[in-house]
Structures are given as C-alpha cells and as structure tokens.
Design a protein around this motif. Structure first.
Motif, PDB file in Angstrom:
ATOM      1  N   ALA A 273       1.770   2.973   8.141  1.00 52.61           N
ATOM      2  CA  ALA A 273       1.217   1.792   6.819  1.00 52.61           C
ATOM      3  C   ALA A 273       0.303   1.301   7.903  1.00 52.61           C
ATOM      4  O   ALA A 273      -0.517   0.784   7.739  1.00 52.61           O
ATOM      5  CB  ALA A 273       1.760   1.439   5.020  1.00 52.61           C
TER       6      ALA A 273
ATOM      7  N   LEU B 199      -5.088  12.730   0.392  1.00 58.10           N
ATOM      8  CA  LEU B 199      -4.902  11.682   1.083  1.00 58.10           C
ATOM      9  C   LEU B 199      -5.244  11.585   3.210  1.00 58.10           C
ATOM     10  O   LEU B 199      -5.380  10.621   3.075  1.00 58.10           O
ATOM     11  CB  LEU B 199      -3.043  11.806   1.591  1.00 58.10           C
ATOM     12  CG  LEU B 199      -2.294  11.162  -0.412  1.00 58.10           C
ATOM     13  CD1 LEU B 199      -0.791  11.120   0.112  1.00 58.10           C
ATOM     14  CD2 LEU B 199      -2.767  10.134  -0.999  1.00 58.10           C
TER      15      LEU B 199
ATOM     16  N   ALA C  30      -2.454   2.239   9.520  1.00 53.75           N
ATOM     17  CA  ALA C  30      -3.274   3.400   9.096  1.00 53.75           C
ATOM     18  C   ALA C  30      -5.211   2.451   9.008  1.00 53.75           C
ATOM     19  O   ALA C  30      -5.703   3.183   9.971  1.00 53.75           O
ATOM     20  CB  ALA C  30      -3.016   3.143   7.314  1.00 53.75           C
TER      21      ALA C  30
ATOM     22  N   ALA D  72      -4.594   8.633   4.447  1.00 53.04           N
ATOM     23  CA  ALA D  72      -3.667   8.506   4.205  1.00 53.04           C
ATOM     24  C   ALA D  72      -2.846   9.331   4.842  1.00 53.04           C
ATOM     25  O   ALA D  72      -3.215  10.386   4.885  1.00 53.04           O
ATOM     26  CB  ALA D  72      -3.527   7.854   3.145  1.00 53.04           C
TER      27      ALA D  72
ATOM     28  N   ALA E 225      -2.053   3.433   1.154  1.00 52.65           N
ATOM     29  CA  ALA E 225      -2.108   4.300   2.325  1.00 52.65           C
ATOM     30  C   ALA E 225      -0.575   5.355   2.677  1.00 52.65           C
ATOM     31  O   ALA E 225      -0.912   5.879   3.634  1.00 52.65           O
ATOM     32  CB  ALA E 225      -1.558   2.887   3.757  1.00 52.65           C
TER      33      ALA E 225
ATOM     34  N   ARG F  49       0.615  -1.101  -0.191  1.00 59.07           N
ATOM     35  CA  ARG F  49      -0.412   0.185   0.105  1.00 59.07           C
ATOM     36  C   ARG F  49       0.521   1.431  -0.144  1.00 59.07           C
ATOM     37  O   ARG F  49       0.307   2.925  -0.166  1.00 59.07           O
ATOM     38  CB  ARG F  49      -0.906   0.049   0.885  1.00 59.07           C
ATOM     39  CG  ARG F  49      -1.992  -1.226   1.052  1.00 59.07           C
ATOM     40  CD  ARG F  49      -2.941  -0.758   2.373  1.00 59.07           C
ATOM     41  NE  ARG F  49      -1.702  -1.274   3.511  1.00 59.07           N
ATOM     42  CZ  ARG F  49      -2.150  -1.374   5.067  1.00 59.07           C
ATOM     43  NH1 ARG F  49      -3.398  -0.560   5.223  1.00 59.07           N
ATOM     44  NH2 ARG F  49      -1.468  -1.440   5.856  1.00 59.07           N
TER      45      ARG F  49
ATOM     46  N   ARG G 235      -6.635   2.209  -3.698  1.00 63.07           N
ATOM     47  CA  ARG G 235      -5.773   3.532  -2.784  1.00 63.07           C
ATOM     48  C   ARG G 235      -4.436   3.149  -1.875  1.00 63.07           C
ATOM     49  O   ARG G 235      -5.038   2.341  -0.827  1.00 63.07           O
ATOM     50  CB  ARG G 235      -6.690   4.813  -1.531  1.00 63.07           C
ATOM     51  CG  ARG G 235      -8.028   4.630  -3.163  1.00 63.07           C
ATOM     52  CD  ARG G 235      -9.525   5.939  -1.967  1.00 63.07           C
ATOM     53  NE  ARG G 235     -10.048   6.188  -2.375  1.00 63.07           N
ATOM     54  CZ  ARG G 235     -11.413   6.828  -2.134  1.00 63.07           C
ATOM     55  NH1 ARG G 235     -11.263   7.126  -0.858  1.00 63.07           N
ATOM     56  NH2 ARG G 235     -12.482   7.820  -3.338  1.00 63.07           N
TER      57      ARG G 235
END
Length: 559
Positions: free
Chosen positions: A541, A492, A544, A497, A465, A435, A463
């Motif tokens: 990530a 983001l 996330a 993100a 992260a 990601r 999408r």
C-alpha cells in the motif's frame, strides 16, 4: 492389485475342531440355501434348476476366491426385479451374457481397487432402492401366491398392476390356502421350534418347504408345482456351455450388466462389512469384488445367473459357527449332493409355498422403520430416499440409483456451499492503512461456492490498494476456486492493487504451487500468518503510488 483369497490366510493352523464347526455351518447354510435358490430363480423368471446351480457354482467360487472369511454367495432377492426385467426384454440367453459382462465389470473394479468407492453411496440411496426392491419383489409374488391365471407378468409397473388387477377374478382358492398356511407357518416357525424339538433342527424356509411339499403330495392338492410347470429338476450336472451371443443385442446389455455389477458390489460388500462386525475381522473389498466377478463370469456357463453375497445366509453361517471359507465351500458341496441324490423329490414342491418364502424375504429385506423416522432428518435426506424408493418401484432400479446419486450430490454441493463463507476481518490497529481490506474464508473454495468470492470482484465505493485473504480455515480449493483467485488477482492488478494470501493449508498450497499461480502472484505475497500478511500489505500500500503502468492498461502490483 495382489491376488490373495482369504482362504489362504485361514489354512495355516487349520484343525479338526475348526473343520467340525465349518462343516456344521456349511450343512446348515446349504440346507437353507436350497429353497431360497429355487424361490429366487422362479421369481426372477428362471427355472429352479438355474437358481440351484447359481448357488452351487457362484457360492463355491465366492468362498474359494473371496476377500471375506465367512461370506456366502448365491442368488439373492435384490436381483429379482433386475433379472426378471432382463428375461422379459431380452430372453434367458441374453441374461446369461449380461451376467458374464457384469462379472467382467466386477473383476475390473477389483483389479483397479474400487472396492472402497462403494462405501461412498449415501445411505438414503441404499435404503430407498432396498425398500423399493422389496415392494417390487412383493408385487411379483402376487401371481403365484393367489394362483392367478396369467401367462407372463409384465415387467413394467403400470402394466403389471393392471394385469394383476384384471386377473383377480381367476384367484385359485386352494393355492391361496396353501400359500397363506405356508406364510403363517414361516412366521411362527421360531416360536413353534421352542416347543417342538425336531423343528429346531431345520431352518424355517426348509421346514415350510418340506411341510408344503408333503401336504401337496399326500393330499394331491390341485396347485402348481415345480414338476407341473418346469418338469422337475434334472438329476445331473449341466453340460458346460457358452450362451448364444447375439452381437446386435450386446450394446443393449451394457446398462443391465452395469446394474447387476453395481448392485452385486453393493450387496456383497455390505454383507461382508456386517459379517466383519460379527466375527471381529476385516474383509478385503477388492479381493471380494474379484471373487464376485469370477462367480458371475463362470456361473452362466452352467446355466446360472447373477449372484452376490447373501446377507441372511452369511449371518446364518456366522451364527452356526462358520469362521473360514471352508464353510461356504461345504455349503456348495451340500447343495450339489442334494441335487444329485434328491432331485426327483422336487417334482412335488408347490410354487405357492416358494412364493410364501419370497414374500417373507421381501418383508424382511426392507428397512421399513426408515419411513417412520423420516421426520427426524433433513429435507434433502427425505427427498433422496423417497425419490429413490418411488423411481425403483414405478420405473427402474438403474434410473433410481442414478437419479438418487445425482440428487444426493447436488444436495451435498448445496450444503457445503452454505458452509463456505467469507467474512471481513476488522482492523483496530490505527497503524493499518485503510486501503487494506482483510477477509477470512471458511470451508471449501470449490465450484459450488464460486459466487462467495466473486463478490470481491465487484467494484466498491473506494477501491482497495491491497486485499488480504486469510485461508487458514479453508480445507480445500479446486480448479474453479483457483481460477477465481486468479481472476481476482488479475482484476486487482489492472487497478494497480495487490492480492496477498496467508495461512494456506497443505492442499490449497500444493494446488497454488503446482498451477504456477504462486509465481504469478509473487512468492512474497504468500505468507504464513495474518501478521506477516498485514506487514506485506502495508508495504504494498505504501508503494501503491510508485507502481509502474501495466501492459493491461492499469498498474502492476509491487513485486
């Protein structure tokens, strides 16, 4: 800025030997300047007296106050189309006002240290308008070269060509014969001087002027002379007088004054830079602009007009041994002495010979080889040069320079935009979260390359992260580029993100810090290396799923 003329640097240790060299050079240049000053003035729609006093007063001040050791100032051929157009449109009095306004502008440019900015004008623009001016000057001399019966030649190109074509039937053969003979003698002067000793002592233009004047007087040639058209040259110093000011025209003179100032600055600094290479010196461009401004401000009080550094006369000064501003001061004194002692002899000077001298100047001032080599350069270079040349000849020098600069800027923006690119950085390490997307930017992130980064704002199939941007190859970011980074960060953040930046160079790092974006992004998300960025991205990530809802409806990135 500090006011410090180069004359002050040359006086300590000045001796008789150097004075002898400067005196010889000053006399040589003064003799050369006499026919040129008269010819340029007549071609500009002014009297020969105005040209001579421009050379005397402006030449003296430019040498006295200038930033170059060897610069010779006075009227030049480049000003002919500008001065002529102002005289036709506004009259002589308003030309003097425009010259004084130009002087004020040049003084301001020097005071605010803008001398170095002149070097930013692209060479394609310089060559285009230089060649264009040469063509305009050549066209302006057809009337006197052929002896055409025209009361006043229009300034506008199409009207000028139409008027010249319509008057060809009035061609005066004695004038054509004298002008052609003068031009031929001028072309062959240096070759003849190798075999005839006395010719070596005279500059070509002065020698041709003497021969043409003698022939006109001895044979009573039926041609126009300075005496028949202007009544001769007064054998006296003109009374100091301020030109009559019409406030209703003052606003209209701003554009011509700016044109005079810009062209004067370009030509004088170009001349000074060429001279630097000949004498192994370095001029002060800001001091030179101050001197040019003072010259253009004071010369009109004596009936003179626009002046600047003259490349040909400066080169002659160097070749003749001049190495200090004293040579330029002596050049002005020589011209003054000639006017006070020999002015009555100017009555017989033929305009056809002066026209031949200006024609020769127009041919030599153009860089015609640039047209032959156009195929070696880019389409942008060719377009700017040819457009500037065409607009200078057909329309107006001011418009030509403005459009040339705009076109050159647009081509430059397009070129730099092409050099700016963004590339994905593949991650072979199996431990890297899929990601995480890594991109490296190259070039300059500015308004012309905004679309390059905006592509990252388009939603992808999966999408990310975290997006990592490596900016170690980015040399510059402007405020538009900064706004794009901020938009990317906000987009983001709405998606839960994060954005991580790494490898910032000095200018991008400074802008990001000063704008407050570093605080918005989080100091932890700005790191030095790609390895550190990947480590930070992995942490973002991994967390996330633990992100808290954001006020915008999405999620906030990990702090």
């Amino acid at each position: 800025m500090r006011f410090h003329p180069r004359l002050l640097d040359t006086l300590p240790g000045y001796n008789r030997t150097q004075f002898a060299h400067d005196a010889g050079a000053g006399i040589t240049v003064g003799v050369l300047a006499l026919p040129l000053a008269m010819a340029f003035a007549i071609a500009s729609g002014m009297s020969p007296t105005a040209g001579i006093w421009t050379a005397i007063v402006a030449g003296f001040l430019i040498s006295l106050l200038g930033g170059s050791r060897v610069q010779i100032g006075g009227p030049t051929g480049a000003f002919i189309p500008i001065i002529y157009a102002i005289v036709i449109d506004y009259g002589v009095a308003n030309l003097l006002i425009a010259s004084m306004l130009a002087g004020m502008i040049l003084i301001a440019m020097g005071a605010f240290r803008l001398g170095g900015m002149i070097r930013f004008i692209p060479i394609s623009v310089v060559i285009g308008f230089t060649n264009g001016i040469a063509v305009v000057i050549f066209l302006s001399q057809i009337k006197d070269f052929l002896g055409l019966q025209i009361d006043q030649l229009p300034g506008e190109f199409f009207s000028k060509v139409s008027t010249l074509a319509g008057a060809l039937g009035t061609t005066h053969l004695p004038t054509v014969a004298l002008a052609t003979a003068s031009l031929a003698l001028l072309i062959g002067w240096n070759r003849l001087a190798q075999h005839i000793r006395w010719m070596r002592r005279l500059p070509g233009p002065l020698g041709v002027l003497v021969v043409g004047t003698a022939a006109t007087a001895l044979f009573n040639l039926p041609v126009d002379t300075i005496g028949s058209r202007f009544g001769g040259i007064p054998q006296a110093v003109p009374a100091l007088a301020f030109p009559e000011l019409d406030l209703s025209n003052l606003g209209k003179l701003i554009a011509p004054a700016l044109t005079i100032a810009m062209l004067g600055a370009i030509e004088s600094l170009l001349s000074a830079r060429v001279a630097d290479g000949q004498i192994d010196d370095r001029h002060d461009p800001n001091q030179e602009l101050l001197a040019q401004g003072a010259a253009n401000l004071i010369a009109p009080l004596f009936g003179g007009f626009a002046a600047t550094g003259a490349i040909a006369r400066t080169a002659t000064n160097v070749r003749s041994g001049g190495r200090t501003p004293v040579a330029g001061i002596i050049h002005s004194v020589v011209l003054l002495a000639v006017v006070l002692a020999l002015a009555p002899l100017a009555h017989h000077i033929p305009l056809a010979t002066l026209s031949a001298i200006v024609v020769m100047v127009s041919v030599h001032m153009g860089e015609w080889h640039a047209f032959k080599t156009l195929g070696r350069f880019s389409a942008a270079y060719r377009t700017v040069l040819l457009s500037t040349f065409f607009i200078t000849v057909v329309f107006d020098l001011t418009l030509a320079v403005e459009l040339g600069l705009v076109m050159a800027s647009l081509f430059f923006i397009h070129r730099v935009s092409d050099l700016t690119r963004i590339e994905p950085v593949p991650q072979d390490n199996a431990g890297i979260d899929p990601r995480i997307q890594v991109f490296r930017l190259f070039g300059s992130l500015f308004f012309g390359a905004a679309n390059k980064l905006e592509s990252l704002l388009v939603a992808a199939d999966t999408r990310p992260a975290v997006i990592v941007l490596s900016l170690d190859k980015v040399i510059n970011i402007d405020t538009t580029g900064l706004e794009i980074l901020q938009n990317l960060h906000r987009t983001l953040a709405k998606q839960g993100a994060s954005l991580v930046l790494c490898g910032l160079n000095a200018q991008p790092a400074s802008l990001i810090a000063r704008s407050g974006f570093a605080t918005q992004l989080g100091e932890a998300n700005i790191v030095g290396s790609l390895e550190a960025a990947l480590a930070r991205a992995s942490a973002c990530a991994a967390k996330a799923g633990e992100l808290s809802p954001s006020p915008l409806g999405g999620a906030s990135p990990v702090p």
